[in-house]
Design an enzyme around this catalytic site. Structure first.
Site, PDB file in Angstrom:
ATOM      1  N   ASP A  61      -5.897   1.926  -3.806  1.00  0.00           N
ATOM      2  CA  ASP A  61      -7.099   1.655  -3.027  1.00  0.00           C
ATOM      3  C   ASP A  61      -7.477   2.847  -2.145  1.00  0.00           C
ATOM      4  O   ASP A  61      -8.542   2.848  -1.535  1.00  0.00           O
ATOM      5  CB  ASP A  61      -6.979   0.368  -2.197  1.00  0.00           C
ATOM      6  CG  ASP A  61      -5.879   0.407  -1.147  1.00  0.00           C
ATOM      7  OD1 ASP A  61      -5.090   1.371  -1.129  1.00  0.00           O
ATOM      8  OD2 ASP A  61      -5.795  -0.554  -0.349  1.00  0.00           O
ATOM      9  N   ASP A  97      -1.073   1.339  -4.652  1.00  0.00           N
ATOM     10  CA  ASP A  97      -1.912   0.249  -5.159  1.00  0.00           C
ATOM     11  C   ASP A  97      -3.337   0.712  -5.445  1.00  0.00           C
ATOM     12  O   ASP A  97      -4.217  -0.103  -5.718  1.00  0.00           O
ATOM     13  CB  ASP A  97      -1.914  -0.943  -4.203  1.00  0.00           C
ATOM     14  CG  ASP A  97      -2.576  -0.644  -2.871  1.00  0.00           C
ATOM     15  OD1 ASP A  97      -2.381   0.473  -2.360  1.00  0.00           O
ATOM     16  OD2 ASP A  97      -3.264  -1.528  -2.319  1.00  0.00           O
ATOM     17  N   ASP A 103      -2.837   6.299  -3.823  1.00  0.00           N
ATOM     18  CA  ASP A 103      -1.651   5.663  -3.266  1.00  0.00           C
ATOM     19  C   ASP A 103      -1.146   4.590  -4.241  1.00  0.00           C
ATOM     20  O   ASP A 103      -1.777   4.341  -5.271  1.00  0.00           O
ATOM     21  CB  ASP A 103      -1.935   5.113  -1.868  1.00  0.00           C
ATOM     22  CG  ASP A 103      -2.871   3.924  -1.864  1.00  0.00           C
ATOM     23  OD1 ASP A 103      -3.576   3.709  -2.864  1.00  0.00           O
ATOM     24  OD2 ASP A 103      -2.909   3.195  -0.859  1.00  0.00           O
ATOM     25  N   SER A 142       0.828  -1.204   0.000  1.00  0.00           N
ATOM     26  CA  SER A 142       0.000   0.000   0.000  1.00  0.00           C
ATOM     27  C   SER A 142       0.867   1.260   0.000  1.00  0.00           C
ATOM     28  O   SER A 142       1.660   1.466  -0.900  1.00  0.00           O
ATOM     29  CB  SER A 142      -0.965  -0.040   1.184  1.00  0.00           C
ATOM     30  OG  SER A 142      -1.935   0.970   1.087  1.00  0.00           O
TER      31      SER A 142
END
Length: 579
Positions: free
Chosen positions: A309, A307, A305, A146
Site C-alpha cells: 500500500d 502489503d 512495502d 504493513s
C-alpha cells in the site's frame, strides 16, 4: 480483572494452542514481559489492530484475532442488512501467521453464519479493498502489519465501500469487541465444515484480472509510454512482500519493456532478511535496488512495502547518484502530472491530503484551479471523502495522498495503493524522459515555480506502559504550551484536534471542522508549521515539520531550526524522571 488473573485464565485454559502454551511457559521467567503481554488489550488505531505476535491479550494471536472478528460479526449482524449472504472478503500478506489468521477470521465469521471470501494465496492490501467492492461484500479484513518489524502482525477492518472503517464505525465495532469477556471461548467452525456449508469461498485470479482491467483506466498518456517503453529502465523491489506479481503484471500491461527485479528481495519472506526494515520510507530499504540500478543505469527505482500500500521512488540527482524522494515530493510530482494530463480538467477537481502532508501540493493544485481538501491522518478519511463526493455529487476525485508514501489515483480502490502509484510513477518518468528531464529535475522546476517546501519527521519509539505515559506527557506539554514562539518562528495559531479548537495568537478561536483526534498542530510564521500525534499502531510519538522559502538552502536552515526547537522540548520530557 487484574493482568495476573487474566494470565492465570490463559494458563489454565485446557484448549490453549500448543505453541502459545510453550511461549507462555517460557515467559514465566520474565515477569516484566508477562505483564506487558497481559496488562491491557490491543486496540484499534489509525490502521486497525496491530501488535507483536505471542500469547496474551496485548499480543497478536489466534484468540485476540478471534475476539476482533467476533466483534466485527456482531457489528455486521446488527447494522448491515444481508450481511450473512454478502459476506466478508479477507486477504493476507507474507508475515508470520498471516494465512493462519485469515483462516481464523473465516472460522469465527462462519460460526456466526457469515460467508467469507478468502484469497487462496497472499495478496496486497489494495487488492483486498478492490475485492470488497467487486464482490459486493459487507466488509473486508486485511491481515498485515504493513512495514512493521517481523515480530508484528495486524488485523485491518474495511467497510462495504472498501475503505478502512472510519471512527464512528470503528467505535461501534470496538464496543462489541470490548463486550466480549473471554477471548478464549469464542465459537469457531473448522475449515471442512465451512467449505461444506458454503461459508468459505476461495478467491483466485478472476478478481486479480478485474483489478488489472481497472488499472488500465488510470493511464493518462499511453502514447508517451509507448514512445519510451524500450528506453525507460525501471528497477523494482517488492521488499519480500506481496507486490511482485501485481506490479510486474501492471507494468507489462502498460507496455514497459525494461523492468529489472531485485531478485534477492523478490520472494515473500516474513523475516525481511535483506533489509533492516521493509519500509520504503527508509533509505536503507533501497540499498539492493541502488546496486541493480547502477548496474543497468536505471532511470528510476521503485519499492513497495510488504502489503503493497506504500510506494517509494528513487531517481538520479544532479550528481548522477540515486536519491530517494520523500512521500511529499513524489505526491507533489504526481499532482502536477495528473492535473496537467487530465483534459479537460473537471471544474470541481479535488485533491485530498492529510493535515501532516506538504502544503506544496496545495500550491500546485491551486495553479491548475483544483481544490485541495484536508483530512486527519489515516487513509480511511480520504476514502470517506471520496464516498462523500459520490453521494453528494459535489466533487471529482483526482488524487489522494499522505506524506507516508500512500497514494491513490483510481477510486476503484479506497485505500492507498502502491500498485497504482507504481504505474503512475513510471508513466510520469516516461513523460519527463520524453521532455529530456529526470523526475529530480522536474521536482526542482516545481520548487522554482512554487517555492522550496521542505518537510521533516521526528519519530520517537517509547515502549511499554512507561512509554505510553511519556507520550501522553509530551502531548499534554505541547497542548498546554504557553509561548509566543517556537524557536525563531512566531506561533500564529494552535490547533487542538482533541477539543477541535483553533486558537489564534490574538486569543480568538474557532471550531475545526474535522473529527476529534489526539493531535496538536502549530501554525507558525514564515508559512511554517509543526504537528504532534501519537501513532495509532505503534508505541511512537511523531512530530511533523513543514517550512518554505525562496531557496533550498534557506528552507533547510529553517527546517533544522524548527526541529531543534521542538525536539529539544520532547527530549527534556523523556529524560526527566519526575515530569
Amino acid at each position: 480483572m487484574t493482568w495476573q488473573k487474566t494470565y492465570e485464565q490463559w494458563k489454565q485454559f485446557n484448549g490453549l494452542d500448543a505453541q502459545l502454551k510453550t511461549q507462555l511457559d517460557e515467559m514465566e521467567q520474565h515477569p516484566d514481559v508477562l505483564e506487558e503481554a497481559f496488562y491491557t488489550d490491543l486496540t484499534f488505531g489509525t490502521g486497525g489492530m496491530r501488535g507483536v505476535l505471542g500469547p496474551g491479550t496485548n499480543r497478536m494471536n489466534k484468540y485476540t484475532v478471534r475476539k476482533a472478528v467476533k466483534g466485527l460479526a456482531m457489528y455486521l449482524l446488527e447494522n448491515v442488512e444481508g450481511a450473512k449472504e454478502k459476506g466478508v472478503a479477507v486477504a493476507y500478506d507474507s508475515r508470520y501467521m498471516s494465512a493462519e489468521f485469515a483462516l481464523e477470521t473465516a472460522k469465527v465469521l462462519g460460526a456466526n453464519g457469515i460467508r467469507t471470501y478468502v484469497y487462496e494465496s497472499l495478496r496486497p492490501t489494495p487488492y483486498l479493498s478492490f475485492a470488497v467492492r467487486h464482490l459486493g461484500a459487507a466488509a473486508g479484513s486485511m491481515i498485515t502489519a504493513s512495514h512493521n518489524p517481523p515480530e508484528y502482525n495486524g488485523f485491518k477492518v474495511y467497510n462495504a465501500d472498501g475503505g478502512q472503517t472510519p471512527p464512528e464505525q470503528a467505535d461501534e465495532i470496538i464496543a462489541h469487541v470490548n463486550s466480549i469477556e473471554n477471548e478464549l471461548e469464542i465459537d469457531v467452525l473448522d475449515q471442512k465444515e465451512l467449505e461444506a456449508q458454503g461459508l468459505l469461498k476461495w478467491v483466485g485470479s478472476e478478481v486479480d484480472e478485474a483489478y488489472l482491467h481497472e488499472l488500465k483506466g488510470i493511464v493518462k498518456n499511453q502514447n508517451v509510454i509507448d514512445e519510451q517503453a524500450e528506453d525507460l529502465k525501471i528497477v523494482f523491489t517488492p521488499l519480500h512482500g506481496t507486490a511482485y506479481e501485481p506490479v510486474l503484471d501492471g507494468l507489462k500491461q502498460l507496455g514497459f519493456k525494461r523492468v529489472y527485479v531485485v531478485e534477492e528481495q523478490a520472494q515473500p519472506d516474513p523475516e525481511f532478511s535483506t533489509v533492516e526494515s521493509p519500509n520504503p520510507e527508509e533509505h536503507q530499504a533501497f540499498e539492493k535496488a541502488i546496486e541493480v540500478g547502477k548496474d543497468v543505469d536505471a532511470d528510476l527505482l521503485i519499492a513497495t512495502d510488504p502489503d503493497a500500500d506504500r510506494l517509494g521512488v528513487a531517481v538520479k540527482n544532479e550528481d548522477g547518484e540515486y536519491t530517494v524522494l520523500t512521500g511529499n515530493q513524489l505526491g507533489t510530482l504526481m499532482i502536477d502530472y495528473l492535473l496537467s494530463q487530465t483534459k479537460p480538467l473537471p471544474h470541481d477537481a479535488q485533491i485530498i491530503k492529510t493535515i501532516v502532508t506538504t502544503e506544496m501540493g496545495r500550491a500546485v493544485a491551486d495553479s491548475y484551479g483544483a481544490n485541495t481538501l484536508e483530512t486527519l491522518t489515516g487513509f480511511k478519511f480520504i476514502g470517506e471523502k471520496i464516498r462523500e463526493f459520490e453521494v453528494n455529487q459535489n466533487g471529482s476525485f483526482v488524487f489522494g495522498y499522505e506524506e507516508s508514501y500512500g497514494y491513490l489515483i483510481g477510486d476503484f480502490v479506497r485505500d492507498k495503493d502502491a500498485v497504482q502509484a507504481a504505474m503512475t510513477a513510471c508513466e510520469m518518468a516516461a513523460y519527463w524522459k520524453s521532455m529530456g528531464q529526470t523526475l529530480y529535475q522536474a521536482l526542482f522546476t516545481l520548487y522554482e515555480r512554487h517555492g522550496y517546501y521542505l518537510e521533516g519527521l521526528q519519530s520517537m519509539t517509547l515502549k511499554g506502559r512507561d512509554g505510553i505515559e511519556k507520550i501522553q506527557q509530551i502531548m499534554n506539554h505541547f497542548r498546554e504550551l504557553d509561548a509566543e514562539k517556537m524557536g525563531p518562528f512566531a506561533i500564529e495559531a494552535v490547533e487542538d484536534y482533541q477539543s477541535r479548537t483553533r486558537t489564534y495568537a490574538s486569543g480568538e478561536s474557532e471550531t475545526i471542522q474535522l473529527p476529534d483526534a489526539d493531535v496538536v498542530k502549530f501554525q507558525l510564521s514564515q508559512d511554517s508549521w509543526c504537528c504532534l500525534r501519537p501513532s495509532g499502531t505503534e508505541p511512537k510519538i511523531k512530530c511533523y515539520f513543514g517550512v518554505t522559502s525562496n531557496s533550498y538552502q534557506e528552507s533547510e536552515k529553517r527546517l533544522a531550526e524548527l526541529k531543534e526547537a521542538v525536539v529539544s522540548q520532547m527530549n527534556a520530557i523523556i529524560e526527566s524522571p519526575t515530569y
